[in-house]
Design a protein around this motif. Sequence first.
Motif, mmCIF file in Angstrom:
data_model
loop_
_atom_site.group_PDB
_atom_site.id
_atom_site.type_symbol
_atom_site.label_atom_id
_atom_site.label_comp_id
_atom_site.label_asym_id
_atom_site.label_seq_id
_atom_site.Cartn_x
_atom_site.Cartn_y
_atom_site.Cartn_z
ATOM 1 N N VAL A 1 0.872 -1.176 0.000
ATOM 2 C CA VAL A 1 0.000 0.000 0.000
ATOM 3 C C VAL A 1 0.907 1.224 0.000
ATOM 4 O O VAL A 1 1.767 1.366 0.887
ATOM 5 N N TYR A 2 0.720 2.070 -1.006
ATOM 6 C CA TYR A 2 1.534 3.279 -1.152
ATOM 7 C C TYR A 2 0.701 4.482 -0.691
ATOM 8 O O TYR A 2 -0.375 4.740 -1.229
ATOM 9 N N PHE A 3 1.183 5.218 0.307
ATOM 10 C CA PHE A 3 0.461 6.347 0.888
ATOM 11 C C PHE A 3 1.081 7.670 0.437
ATOM 12 O O PHE A 3 2.314 7.828 0.445
ATOM 13 N N PHE A 4 0.207 8.610 0.093
ATOM 14 C CA PHE A 4 0.583 10.008 -0.148
ATOM 15 C C PHE A 4 -0.019 10.849 0.980
ATOM 16 O O PHE A 4 -1.233 10.793 1.209
ATOM 17 N N GLN A 5 0.796 11.600 1.661
ATOM 18 C CA GLN A 5 0.298 12.471 2.733
ATOM 19 C C GLN A 5 0.868 13.879 2.544
ATOM 20 O O GLN A 5 2.080 14.055 2.452
ATOM 21 N N VAL A 6 -0.052 14.867 2.493
ATOM 22 C CA VAL A 6 0.351 16.264 2.311
ATOM 23 C C VAL A 6 0.038 17.026 3.592
ATOM 24 O O VAL A 6 -1.119 17.017 4.065
ATOM 25 N N LYS A 7 1.062 17.717 4.153
ATOM 26 C CA LYS A 7 0.885 18.512 5.373
ATOM 27 C C LYS A 7 1.256 19.966 5.093
ATOM 28 O O LYS A 7 2.233 20.237 4.373
ATOM 29 N N ASN A 8 0.506 20.897 5.712
ATOM 30 C CA ASN A 8 0.808 22.308 5.538
ATOM 31 C C ASN A 8 1.886 22.747 6.533
ATOM 32 O O ASN A 8 2.404 21.920 7.303
ATOM 33 N N ASP A 9 2.173 24.055 6.525
ATOM 34 C CA ASP A 9 3.263 24.543 7.379
ATOM 35 C C ASP A 9 2.903 24.533 8.852
ATOM 36 O O ASP A 9 3.757 24.784 9.710
ATOM 37 N N LYS A 10 1.637 24.253 9.187
ATOM 38 C CA LYS A 10 1.220 24.097 10.589
ATOM 39 C C LYS A 10 1.175 22.620 10.988
ATOM 40 O O LYS A 10 0.674 22.273 12.053
ATOM 41 N N ASN A 11 1.662 21.765 10.115
ATOM 42 C CA ASN A 11 1.740 20.316 10.338
ATOM 43 C C ASN A 11 0.367 19.639 10.350
ATOM 44 O O ASN A 11 0.224 18.539 10.876
ATOM 45 N N PHE A 12 -0.623 20.309 9.764
ATOM 46 C CA PHE A 12 -1.930 19.692 9.623
ATOM 47 C C PHE A 12 -1.971 18.928 8.297
ATOM 48 O O PHE A 12 -1.431 19.387 7.290
ATOM 49 N N VAL A 13 -2.648 17.787 8.304
ATOM 50 C CA VAL A 13 -2.748 16.971 7.098
ATOM 51 C C VAL A 13 -3.812 17.564 6.177
ATOM 52 O O VAL A 13 -4.985 17.675 6.542
ATOM 53 N N GLU A 14 -3.389 17.994 5.012
ATOM 54 C CA GLU A 14 -4.291 18.555 4.017
ATOM 55 C C GLU A 14 -4.890 17.473 3.116
ATOM 56 O O GLU A 14 -6.018 17.598 2.646
ATOM 57 N N SER A 15 -4.117 16.415 2.870
ATOM 58 C CA SER A 15 -4.596 15.363 1.959
ATOM 59 C C SER A 15 -3.935 14.040 2.337
ATOM 60 O O SER A 15 -2.747 14.007 2.683
ATOM 61 N N LEU A 16 -4.727 12.969 2.301
ATOM 62 C CA LEU A 16 -4.194 11.620 2.540
ATOM 63 C C LEU A 16 -4.881 10.676 1.567
ATOM 64 O O LEU A 16 -6.109 10.603 1.507
ATOM 65 N N SER A 17 -4.101 9.974 0.791
ATOM 66 C CA SER A 17 -4.650 9.010 -0.172
ATOM 67 C C SER A 17 -3.681 7.837 -0.292
ATOM 68 O O SER A 17 -2.525 7.917 0.147
#
Length: 392
Positions: A323-339
């Motif tokens: 399973v390959y995960f993509f996780q995008v976090k903003n500069d406040k370390n909040f997760v913007e996108s997870l797929s």
Amino acid sequence: MLQFLLLTLLLFPAFGQSAPDYDNPYSPIFTDKPVYSWTDKMKITIISPSWNSDRHLIDSIGDTNDHPIKISTSENSLEPYRFTETDVNSGIFTAEVILTGFTHDVDGDGNFDTSPRTIGNGPTSGFLEVDRDSAITISFEFADGVVLVESVPVSWNVGTINFMKDVFFLEDAVIVRVVDADMNLNPEALDNLPVQVFSDSDVAGIEVNAVETSESSGLFVATIPLSQNSPSSGNRLYAMAGDDIFAKYDDYTLPKPYSITDNLEIKTSAKVDSSIPSIERIQNSEITFSDGFGNPIQSYTKNSQIQIVGTVANNHDLKQQFVYFFQVKNDKNFVESLSWIQGEISSQQILDVSQSWIPDESGTYEIETFVWNSINNPTALSPKMSTLITVE
């Protein structure tokens, strides 16, 4: 004359056995097991020095109507039954009897698997029919009116099954072991026991033949090679790293409170794994970025689609689910996108995986990628990768 007689007795002593002691008879009866299964071989020993009638010969006891030995259940009997001395002048007498059970189907195929019979007169020619919950009685008329008795029970058992290890590597031979004394149907030959073996990747599995380790052990062993490149066939089982494997058989010889017609599935499991450390099984490369048409991009603007492209490689001689995960976090370390994307990668294969993302705001973002073996029971297959980008 008296002096001559005494001198003769001193120079040429006479030998003989005293008559059996009616008041304190000594002739203990021993069996080689405290409990027997229905098709066991019984080995019986009687220690009776009083019946060692000739110190120069192998004596026999029990095979006369005057002082018989009787081996019996409530319904069947061997009488008289001959025991023979283990050696000249030992006073120890032995015999064997093979228990033959009763008419019963032990594997559920609709056919009877036993040949019950009562015949023989000893010392090793006896066959005795017994029930599931019989008691076998050995009685010896030690002397006129003096009968010595010993009894032992007969009982079925619940079998056990287990793999020899909790975890097998793909290159290992899997060994499964069944202990079921009731399936030792012929105590003078190696018996066989069918066992079903299957894996998460092959739920149909195979039937293997577990062979008894010795003529009367009741211990059955089967060896199963694993393959992740070929389908199950013969005694070979298809399985992949991370699979659970299972082995089972149906026990049709159950003790009370089960009825004679009951059966019980006896089952066990183990894990299959690779000897390669988990973290080294997949090579995860740095991500790249492209637009919606697959053209590489170097700058990023908000509200524009960004295609995140990852690359994984399998440099080993084994298939691997991942399973390959993509996780995008903003500069406040909040997760913007997870797929994530699930798949299987073959030996020596390289795969590109991608996921689209549209940033809503300008700023700095961290894009992390993980490669795991599953979602529900995750184990990392490669180190985490991380990339920073700035969105205008």
